[in-house]
Design a protein around this motif. Structure first.
Motif, PDB file in Angstrom:
ATOM      1  N   ILE A  77       0.591  -1.178   0.123  1.00 34.71           N
ATOM      2  CA  ILE A  77      -0.301  -0.037  -0.155  1.00 34.71           C
ATOM      3  C   ILE A  77       0.903   1.229   0.025  1.00 34.71           C
ATOM      4  N   GLY A  78       1.702   1.508   0.711  1.00 37.28           N
ATOM      5  CA  GLY A  78       3.188   2.269   0.353  1.00 37.28           C
ATOM      6  C   GLY A  78       2.934   3.285  -0.110  1.00 37.28           C
ATOM      7  N   LEU A  79       3.299   2.871  -1.870  1.00 39.67           N
ATOM      8  CA  LEU A  79       3.555   3.910  -2.450  1.00 39.67           C
ATOM      9  C   LEU A  79       2.264   3.967  -3.513  1.00 39.67           C
ATOM     10  N   ALA A  80       1.601   3.079  -3.387  1.00 39.70           N
ATOM     11  CA  ALA A  80      -0.192   3.515  -3.931  1.00 39.70           C
ATOM     12  C   ALA A  80       0.120   5.462  -2.658  1.00 39.70           C
ATOM     13  N   LEU A  81       0.289   4.613  -1.563  1.00 37.64           N
ATOM     14  CA  LEU A  81      -0.381   5.949  -0.782  1.00 37.64           C
ATOM     15  C   LEU A  81       0.801   7.271  -0.782  1.00 37.64           C
ATOM     16  N   CYS A  82       1.776   7.432  -1.172  1.00 37.84           N
ATOM     17  CA  CYS A  82       2.872   7.817  -1.419  1.00 37.84           C
ATOM     18  C   CYS A  82       1.970   8.471  -3.534  1.00 37.84           C
ATOM     19  N   LYS A  83       1.982   7.810  -3.963  1.00 40.83           N
ATOM     20  CA  LYS A  83       1.230   8.626  -5.560  1.00 40.83           C
ATOM     21  C   LYS A  83      -0.031   8.838  -4.611  1.00 40.83           C
ATOM     22  N   LYS A  84      -0.935   8.930  -3.815  1.00 38.06           N
ATOM     23  CA  LYS A  84      -2.173   9.911  -3.526  1.00 38.06           C
ATOM     24  C   LYS A  84      -1.855  10.828  -2.508  1.00 38.06           C
ATOM     25  N   ILE A  85      -0.846  10.924  -1.354  1.00 40.09           N
ATOM     26  CA  ILE A  85      -0.376  11.912  -0.800  1.00 40.09           C
ATOM     27  C   ILE A  85      -0.044  12.922  -2.207  1.00 40.09           C
ATOM     28  N   ILE A  86       0.517  13.182  -3.537  1.00 43.70           N
ATOM     29  CA  ILE A  86       1.256  13.964  -3.861  1.00 43.70           C
ATOM     30  C   ILE A  86      -0.001  14.899  -4.855  1.00 43.70           C
ATOM     31  N   GLU A  87      -0.492  13.494  -5.228  1.00 41.85           N
ATOM     32  CA  GLU A  87      -2.144  14.334  -6.089  1.00 41.85           C
ATOM     33  C   GLU A  87      -2.581  15.081  -5.138  1.00 41.85           C
ATOM     34  N   ASN A  88      -3.116  15.033  -3.871  1.00 43.35           N
ATOM     35  CA  ASN A  88      -3.542  15.426  -2.549  1.00 43.35           C
ATOM     36  C   ASN A  88      -3.092  16.907  -3.303  1.00 43.35           C
ATOM     37  N   HIS A  89      -1.969  17.036  -2.677  1.00 37.82           N
ATOM     38  CA  HIS A  89      -0.542  18.477  -2.827  1.00 37.82           C
ATOM     39  C   HIS A  89      -0.807  18.852  -4.605  1.00 37.82           C
ATOM     40  N   ASN A  90      -1.620  18.516  -5.188  1.00 31.50           N
ATOM     41  CA  ASN A  90      -1.705  19.427  -7.233  1.00 31.50           C
ATOM     42  C   ASN A  90      -0.180  19.135  -7.375  1.00 31.50           C
ATOM     43  N   GLY A  91       0.619  17.858  -6.634  1.00 28.02           N
ATOM     44  CA  GLY A  91       2.567  17.880  -7.265  1.00 28.02           C
ATOM     45  C   GLY A  91       2.488  16.173  -8.297  1.00 28.02           C
ATOM     46  N   VAL A  92       3.574  15.829  -8.363  1.00 31.28           N
ATOM     47  CA  VAL A  92       3.725  14.688 -10.020  1.00 31.28           C
ATOM     48  C   VAL A  92       4.588  13.834  -8.622  1.00 31.28           C
ATOM     49  N   LEU A  93       4.868  12.681  -8.807  1.00 29.25           N
ATOM     50  CA  LEU A  93       5.678  11.453  -7.761  1.00 29.25           C
ATOM     51  C   LEU A  93       5.893  11.073  -9.366  1.00 29.25           C
ATOM     52  N   ASN A  94       7.547  10.442  -9.308  1.00 27.80           N
ATOM     53  CA  ASN A  94       8.249   9.068 -10.625  1.00 27.80           C
ATOM     54  C   ASN A  94       9.457   9.134  -9.895  1.00 27.80           C
ATOM     55  N   PHE A  95       9.973   8.017 -10.653  1.00 25.18           N
ATOM     56  CA  PHE A  95      10.489   7.417 -10.603  1.00 25.18           C
ATOM     57  C   PHE A  95      12.140   6.352 -11.835  1.00 25.18           C
ATOM     58  N   THR A  96      12.925   6.853 -11.486  1.00 22.66           N
ATOM     59  CA  THR A  96      13.805   5.619 -12.542  1.00 22.66           C
ATOM     60  C   THR A  96      14.470   4.485 -11.330  1.00 22.66           C
ATOM     61  N   SER A  97      14.229   3.431 -12.147  1.00 19.75           N
ATOM     62  CA  SER A  97      15.112   2.487 -11.173  1.00 19.75           C
ATOM     63  C   SER A  97      16.000   1.358 -12.274  1.00 19.75           C
ATOM     64  N   GLU A  98      16.925   0.674 -11.438  1.00 17.25           N
ATOM     65  CA  GLU A  98      17.716  -0.720 -12.126  1.00 17.25           C
ATOM     66  C   GLU A  98      17.795  -1.756 -11.622  1.00 17.25           C
ATOM     67  N   LEU A  99      17.476  -2.895 -11.984  1.00 18.15           N
ATOM     68  CA  LEU A  99      17.811  -4.120 -11.230  1.00 18.15           C
ATOM     69  C   LEU A  99      18.828  -3.961 -10.728  1.00 18.15           C
ATOM     70  N   GLY A 100      18.797  -4.236  -9.529  1.00 15.64           N
ATOM     71  CA  GLY A 100      20.921  -4.538  -8.872  1.00 15.64           C
ATOM     72  C   GLY A 100      20.777  -3.308  -8.404  1.00 15.64           C
ATOM     73  N   LYS A 101      20.699  -2.028  -9.056  1.00 16.40           N
ATOM     74  CA  LYS A 101      22.046  -0.589  -8.985  1.00 16.40           C
ATOM     75  C   LYS A 101      20.983   0.472  -8.267  1.00 16.40           C
ATOM     76  N   GLY A 102      19.314  -0.093  -7.770  1.00 19.69           N
ATOM     77  CA  GLY A 102      18.993   1.090  -7.127  1.00 19.69           C
ATOM     78  C   GLY A 102      18.194   2.104  -7.878  1.00 19.69           C
TER      79      GLY A 102
END
Length: 540
Positions: free
Chosen positions: A505-530
């Motif tokens: 639930i954690g990341l879904a909640l994070c995205k909802k919080i950002i939307e509540n604040h009229n912001g944007v949440l995104n990410f980049t990731s690589e397996l094994g590298k962070g």
């Protein structure tokens, strides 16, 4: 089986509790020392296996009355994992020690039962068995850990009762055909029920002329505000009549404003409620010059008397509901205070008691926020300037134990002040930093910074407008790009539960919080590298 004591098996301290309490029950039932030791050791052997390999592990100790002249000590260990399959040697050794062991397992459960006949069953009367249960219920803690664990269990139970009470209050407020809101001395609207939200149809955050005029007749607004100023100064009540817009016309409502008192007699906020009396007003106007309907008028007066009585009942309900919601919070604070009295300063420092007390205080604040704003949309909440440096400091303090345990390195650059909701932003940073610590197979290195001019590699994610950019980067396990479109879904887990904890639930909640604040949440990731999370929050 008549249960005497129950132990949740989470760590090595619980293993010690399981062994000592198995020994104590055997001793109190008149077992010789050799049988006490064999029984407790057998139970401990399987309990150790459960702590190492199991999930949702629970040990129950009690007395089984087979016949009046045949009683036995019973230990039942429930788990969600097939423990015998995990460690058959442990079960073989336990069976050799206890002699009587039964085992049953299925797809998602296992039950291990030990039994030991009592040599003198006649001594175990009903009163004696009850005294055994009372002994463990009121026994002194075996260690500071045991004392803190007991207090935490009591806190959890009180929190659950508080949640149930809040749900009942919320359901009642939303089902009764009355318009309700709660306001404080600064005219801020803290809460509205669904019936009032349907009427207002727009933001209702301040009890003032501009917003009241959106749904109250313009000729009535000044009169209401004059009386509001008077009762706010004198700490009294107000009751009157007003017209509220429903559709294209106005209807008459009875308006009442009553103060809510705290336990020490102070006023913290006021309950405002509107009751539809338009039908009564229509009849009243008709009866003014109609002598033939005098009898009906007397009946109406009687009905109005009943309505006044019901209004008084509603006032009593508001006070009782408010008191019932605050009472569990008061008990939680008292328990924390008493727990501190039982520990020395050395014990407090050793078991991080100051951090426990601080976290419990923030939990109380969070529960209060939930009570005050549980039915309020973000459009109805007041955004305040929030220093993200303070938010992050509290987050790092809350996670200090796991940071020390994992020997994590946290690099922090100065962060901006934004407009938002303190509780939600604290939850946002807690979830993201906690994930960076949890999903990491090495010593975590986490870098948190504000970079307003960065262009790589986030141009594709940058929203139009004037935003603060905060990045949270880690050296964790990362994730496959195939999951990028699912990571913010509710209950979405990318790993097995036995590998990494959490409920998805954690990341879904994070995205909802950002939307509540009229912001944007995104990410980049690589397996094994962070992973790097990019948080855009509007500048104010």
């Amino acid at each position: 089986m008549k249960e005497i004591v129950k132990i949740n098996l989470d760590n090595e301290m619980d293993l010690i509790l399981a062994h000592k309490r198995s020994m104590k029950i055997a001793e109190m039932c008149g077992m010789p020392s050799s049988l006490q030791t064999r029984f407790a050791t057998a139970v401990s052997e399987v309990a150790r296996c459960s702590i190492a390999n199991g999930q949702n592990s629970e040990l129950r100790l009690g007395i089984n009355v087979v016949k009046n002249t045949n009683k036995e000590i019973v230990a039942i260990l429930n788990d969600s994992v097939d423990l015998k399959k995990c460690n058959p040697e442990a079960f073989k050794y336990a069976a050799k020690l206890s002699g009587t062991i039964e085992y049953d397992a299925g797809e998602d459960y296992s039950v291990t039962q030990f039994s030991l006949k009592v040599p003198s069953p006649g001594l175990l009367s009903e009163a004696k068995i009850k005294s055994l249960a009372d002994y463990f219920k009121y026994e002194s803690p075996l260690s500071p850990y045991d004392e803190i664990r007991k207090k935490n269990i009591e806190l959890i139970a009180l929190s659950e009762k508080l949640g149930e009470s809040e749900n009942r209050y919320r359901q009642l407020a939303n089902t009764i055909p009355i318009l309700i809101c709660i306001i404080n001395e600064r005219n801020h609207v803290l809460l509205t029920n669904e019936s009032l939200q349907v009427i207002v149809k727009s933001s209702f955050t301040v009890f003032e002329k501009k917003e009241l005029s959106l749904f109250i007749h313009p000729e009535d607004v000044d009169h209401i505000l004059e009386n509001w100023s008077r009762i706010k100064k004198n700490k009294t009540e107000y009751s009157g009549e007003t017209r509220i817009k429903k559709g294209d016309s106005y209807r008459w409502f009875l308006i009442s404003i009553i103060p809510n008192k705290t336990e020490d007699g102070n006023f913290t906020n006021w309950l405002v409620y509107f009751v539809d009396i338009n039908d009564q007003k229509t009849v009243e106007e008709t009866l003014k010059n109609n002598s033939e309907l005098k009898l009906i008028q007397r009946e109406l007066e009687h009905a109005n008397s009943k309505l006044t009585f019901k209004n008084k009942e509603l006032q009593q309900f508001a006070y009782i509901a408010s008191h019932d919601l605050q009472e569990p919070l008061r008990k939680i604070r008292i328990m924390l205070s008493r727990a501190g009295e039982d520990l020395s300063e050395e014990q407090k420092n050793h078991f991080y008691f100051d951090k426990i007390t601080s976290a419990a205080g923030r939990m109380s604040d969070l529960i209060s926020d939930v009570l005050n704003y549980s039915r309020v949309d973000n459009n109805l909440q007041t955004f305040l300037p929030i220093d993200l440096n303070e938010i992050l400091h509290e987050t790092i303090n809350d996670l200090s134990l796991i940071i020390e345990e994992k020997n994590a390195v946290i690099n922090i650059s100065p962060l901006p002040t934004v407009s938002g909701l303190n509780t939600q932003l604290r939850q946002l940073f807690f979830n993201l930093v906690n994930n960076a610590l949890k999903f990491n197979s090495e010593e975590p290195v986490i870098t948190i910074a504000a970079d307003e001019e960065s262009t790589e590699p986030i141009d594709a994610y940058k929203p139009e407008g004037n935003y603060h950019l905060i990045t949270i980067a880690d050296n964790g396990i990362g994730m496959d790009s195939n999951y990028s479109d699912r990571i913010f879904d509710m209950f979405q887990r990318l790993h097995q539960r036995d590998q990494y904890g959490g409920n998805g639930i954690g990341l879904a909640l994070c995205k909802k919080i950002i939307e509540n604040h009229n912001g944007v949440l995104n990410f980049t990731s690589e397996l094994g590298k962070g992973t790097i999370f990019y948080i855009y929050l509007p500048k104010y």
